[in-house]
Design an enzyme around this catalytic site. Sequence first.
Site, short mmCIF file in Angstrom:
data_model
loop_
_atom_site.label_atom_id
_atom_site.label_comp_id
_atom_site.label_asym_id
_atom_site.label_seq_id
_atom_site.Cartn_x
_atom_site.Cartn_y
_atom_site.Cartn_z
N LYS A 148 0.84 -1.21 0.00
CA LYS A 148 0.00 0.00 0.00
C LYS A 148 0.87 1.26 0.00
O LYS A 148 0.65 2.17 -0.79
CB LYS A 148 -0.93 0.02 1.23
CG LYS A 148 -1.89 -1.16 1.28
CD LYS A 148 -2.81 -1.11 2.49
CE LYS A 148 -2.10 -1.16 3.83
NZ LYS A 148 -1.40 -2.43 4.12
N ARG B 292 11.38 -1.45 10.65
CA ARG B 292 10.29 -1.08 11.55
C ARG B 292 10.18 -2.06 12.71
O ARG B 292 10.34 -3.27 12.53
CB ARG B 292 8.96 -1.05 10.78
CG ARG B 292 8.64 0.32 10.24
CD ARG B 292 7.49 0.36 9.29
NE ARG B 292 6.26 -0.28 9.76
CZ ARG B 292 5.11 -0.23 9.09
NH1 ARG B 292 5.05 0.43 7.94
NH2 ARG B 292 4.04 -0.84 9.52
N ARG C 55 -0.48 -8.95 13.29
CA ARG C 55 -1.03 -7.99 12.32
C ARG C 55 -1.88 -8.70 11.28
O ARG C 55 -2.92 -8.20 10.86
CB ARG C 55 0.10 -7.19 11.66
CG ARG C 55 0.73 -6.19 12.63
CD ARG C 55 2.08 -5.72 12.17
NE ARG C 55 2.03 -4.94 10.95
CZ ARG C 55 3.08 -4.72 10.16
NH1 ARG C 55 4.26 -5.19 10.49
NH2 ARG C 55 2.95 -4.01 9.07
N ARG D 270 11.71 -5.57 4.58
CA ARG D 270 11.45 -4.13 4.34
C ARG D 270 12.44 -3.25 5.10
O ARG D 270 12.79 -3.51 6.24
CB ARG D 270 10.04 -3.77 4.81
CG ARG D 270 9.83 -2.25 4.81
CD ARG D 270 8.40 -1.84 4.92
NE ARG D 270 7.73 -2.37 6.07
CZ ARG D 270 6.42 -2.31 6.24
NH1 ARG D 270 5.67 -1.75 5.31
NH2 ARG D 270 5.86 -2.82 7.31
N ARG E 123 -9.85 0.84 8.58
CA ARG E 123 -9.35 -0.50 8.83
C ARG E 123 -10.32 -1.34 9.65
O ARG E 123 -10.02 -2.47 9.97
CB ARG E 123 -8.08 -0.36 9.65
CG ARG E 123 -6.87 -0.92 8.97
CD ARG E 123 -5.78 -0.57 9.90
NE ARG E 123 -4.60 -1.27 9.76
CZ ARG E 123 -3.50 -0.75 9.20
NH1 ARG E 123 -3.54 0.42 8.62
NH2 ARG E 123 -2.40 -1.43 9.22
#
Length: 217
Positions: free
Chosen positions: A13, A160, A171, A127, A88
């Site tokens: 996203k 992160r 998550r 990431r 969300r």
Amino acid sequence: MRLVLVGPPGAGKGTQAEFIAAHLAVPKISTGDIFRSNVSQGTPLGIEAKRYMDAGELVPDEVTINMVRDRLAEPDASEGFLLDGFPRTTPQAAALDKLLADLGTALDVVLELVVDDDEVIRRLSGRRTCRGCGKIWHVEFDATTREGICDRCGGELFQRDDDKPETIATRLREYAEKTAPLVDYYGAQGKLVGIDATGPVEDVTVRAIDALRSYGG
Ligand code: AP5
């Protein structure tokens, strides 16, 4: 255009939001980015959000909705926006519908990025994000020339805190329980368009822009 991006953590996203928002000439509004910026500045909002984020859980609806209401009231969002990571939950979606209706407008389209859990885990575990400009990289799929240094601005890359395996699992569960129902919510409004978000980043961007064309994008 008033657009929402929906998809599991790591669907791409944030990566796609940057290209799509530039293409549509609208501001990109990422609730995750706003929370992270508050965390790094140590604001009361950041202190409250951090304990949920670190656990991989959603920040309470009331806190999140108030934050988005304030952001959407800023002048740059008056003619359109791209929301990344909001809504969300179904109560967030209903609040957004009401907020926009009160302003005499509505969402145009909700773009769903479709990827499976195995791909999400590969993407999130590799990431890296730039501390300087926020550009998102990946150690394998979109690597920088020099390890740990952003190709765009020379900033330092970081991983992160919520990209640890145990937090990623929470998550994904939160997504399945609380966010996936939005697919039906927006499907019932006739606003949902889904695209395959696997393959090279540029191919996904082309698919996204093609899909948005029929909604005026
Ligand atoms: P948020 O920051 O929104 O996290 P998320 O939804 O979990 O999404 P991510 O940012 O992890 O992934 P992404 O889909 O943007 O993927 P990306 O482009 O980075 O939220 C964080 C937390 O904040 C939440 O857990 C919650 O606590 C809180 N929060 C935020 N909004 C909230 C809300 N509305 N309500 C309540 N709480 C909220 O890509 C991932 C990786 O894959 C990158 O390394 C990228 O380079 C790579 N990649 C991207 N595309 C491709 C491709 N096509 N092929 C290969 N690799 C790719």
